[in-house]
Each structure stands twice: as structure tokens, then as C-alpha cells.
Write a protein that holds these residues in place. Sequence first.
Motif, mmCIF file in Angstrom:
data_model
loop_
_atom_site.group_PDB
_atom_site.id
_atom_site.type_symbol
_atom_site.label_atom_id
_atom_site.label_comp_id
_atom_site.label_asym_id
_atom_site.label_seq_id
_atom_site.Cartn_x
_atom_site.Cartn_y
_atom_site.Cartn_z
ATOM 1 N N ASP A 229 15.581 31.161 -9.490
ATOM 2 C CA ASP A 229 16.474 31.812 -8.533
ATOM 3 C C ASP A 229 17.510 32.684 -9.229
ATOM 4 O O ASP A 229 18.209 33.464 -8.580
ATOM 5 N N VAL B 68 9.094 40.000 -7.319
ATOM 6 C CA VAL B 68 7.721 40.174 -6.840
ATOM 7 C C VAL B 68 7.694 41.139 -5.653
ATOM 8 O O VAL B 68 6.789 41.985 -5.537
ATOM 9 N N GLU B 69 8.678 41.037 -4.789
ATOM 10 C CA GLU B 69 8.768 41.964 -3.649
ATOM 11 C C GLU B 69 8.911 43.397 -4.133
ATOM 12 O O GLU B 69 8.263 44.317 -3.603
ATOM 13 N N VAL C 176 4.201 37.095 -13.357
ATOM 14 C CA VAL C 176 4.744 35.848 -12.816
ATOM 15 C C VAL C 176 4.610 34.728 -13.838
ATOM 16 O O VAL C 176 5.547 33.935 -14.049
ATOM 17 N N GLU D 34 11.336 35.745 -6.395
ATOM 18 C CA GLU D 34 10.812 36.243 -5.119
ATOM 19 C C GLU D 34 11.167 37.712 -4.903
ATOM 20 O O GLU D 34 10.350 38.507 -4.439
ATOM 21 N N LYS D 35 12.408 38.081 -5.258
ATOM 22 C CA LYS D 35 12.842 39.468 -5.098
ATOM 23 C C LYS D 35 12.113 40.391 -6.073
ATOM 24 O O LYS D 35 11.725 41.507 -5.719
ATOM 25 N N PRO E 253 16.300 36.616 -8.094
ATOM 26 C CA PRO E 253 15.299 35.539 -7.956
ATOM 27 C C PRO E 253 13.898 36.112 -8.160
ATOM 28 O O PRO E 253 13.659 37.310 -7.926
#
Length: 267
Positions: free
Chosen positions: A250, A212-213, A239, A209-210, A207
Motif C-alpha cells: 500500500d 497497475v491501474e 507485479v 493497485e494504483k 499502492p
Amino acid sequence: MSSFGKKMVLNKMYDHFLHIAPQYRDLRTTDLGPILFITNKLQGLPKIHAADIGCGTGRYSLKFVQHLGEKCHLFCLDNNREMLRYLREYFIKNGSTNFTPIRSDSHNIPLKTDSLDCVMSFNAVHHFSLPDFLRESSRVLKNNGRLFVYTRLRDQNAKTIWGMHFPSFNKKEDRLYELDELKSALEEDKNLNIDSIKFFEHHRVYPLEKLVEQVKNHHYSTFKFYKKQEFKEALHKFVQNILNHYDDLDKIAWKDHNTLLVIKNRQ
């Protein structure tokens, strides 16, 4: 690069891995394919003494030991004390005792000459002085012992999610080798010969989010070469690039490629 410049890069990398050690295993992906390939090559040996050079927190080291069982003893070498501390905890937590952590550089392996059946390096050779690493690997390997070098080539790096969509990633990461460069370095060492080369293709799905982390936590040391504002702008552009190229945020899918060199020692 001048000797002073090289020293600055080495110091930056040491600080990076010192800082990232507690979360390193969670941020990086561990590929099982090369472990299965290597352990299959070694299965016929009654006992195995091996070394993992640049072992980090032991992501590959533990899988290697688990697949070979009690007949294997692994020396885990890294020059970063925090990486080795977390490696030791990782092994003990998983009930494995047939290992010896050693703080050492790749160009000065503190093991006896002709003492190992196998030397390995996973995604670390670009941090080494390659001629010195090859020389020391040849020295500690037994006659007909094997050196396994698992790495990402420069052209393979360009095809990763970062190489395709993170601004300047390929330009910043200038430490990786091309296959011809590795072959040329091996030709300089009369004791080492390439036995085979295997290419791996890994299907990744993460995903946004992962991803970017991972970037924010500098899961690749390449991100340490960005200046603060430059990094912030590059992440924002990354992004945007992902939003422009993928519909399901996702399930961002791509293929990573890696290369495994199987090298035989003859002394």
C-alpha cells in the motif's frame, strides 16, 4: 528511423493521446515544484504573455495561470483536439478565462514573432522535433524572453519505478534525451543560451493497485510500444518484481528525478 517509421510512431502517439485524454489528469502526476520555480522567475514582469507547448489537458497550464493571476495570458498549444477539449473544460470549471487553446504542432507555432515573454514545455519535448521546436520558440520569444523545458532525462527514466522494475521499459523508451544532447541542440541555435539548469527530486508513494491501474491505462505512452502478449507478460513480471522488492504494497515508495532547463532568447 525512416520517415515512414517516424510517421507510424507519430500516428500511434496521436491515437494514444486521443484515447487517454478523458482520464489523463487522473493518471499522471503533476509536479508543483517547476511551476513555483518558473512563476517566481516571471513575477517581476507587469504583464506576461506565455505559451505552453504540448499542453495536453492543461495539468501544468492551469497551475501556471493560477499562480500568476490576471496579469498572465497563456496560449495552450497541442496537436490533439481531445486534449484541448478537456483543457478548455478544465479551465472553465476552475473559473479561469485568461487562456487561448490552439491546435498546433510544436514545429509551427501560429503566434507572432517577438510576442511572448515565456515559452514552456512540461514532459513533452521528447515528442517534438527538437531543432524545429527550438527555432520556433526563439522566433516567438521577445528579446531576453525565457524558454523553460521540464523533462525527464534518459538516465533519470532508468531510476523510476518503471525503469527499475517494468521489463524492457528503458529499452522501449528511446525518445528521451540526455543532458548533453539537449545542450548540443541548444548550441546549434545561436539565439538560445542556457541560463541555468535545475534538478528536481520527487518522492512518490503509491499502492500497487494504483500502479497497475496506471499501466493498464497506458499512462505513459511508452507502454504503447509493447505488443499485446509482450505487454501482458511484462505487467505480470512487474507485479512479481514489486512483490519481491517491497513489503508494504500500500506504500510503494521511490524517487523520481526531473530536469528543468532555463533558456534565454537573444535576438
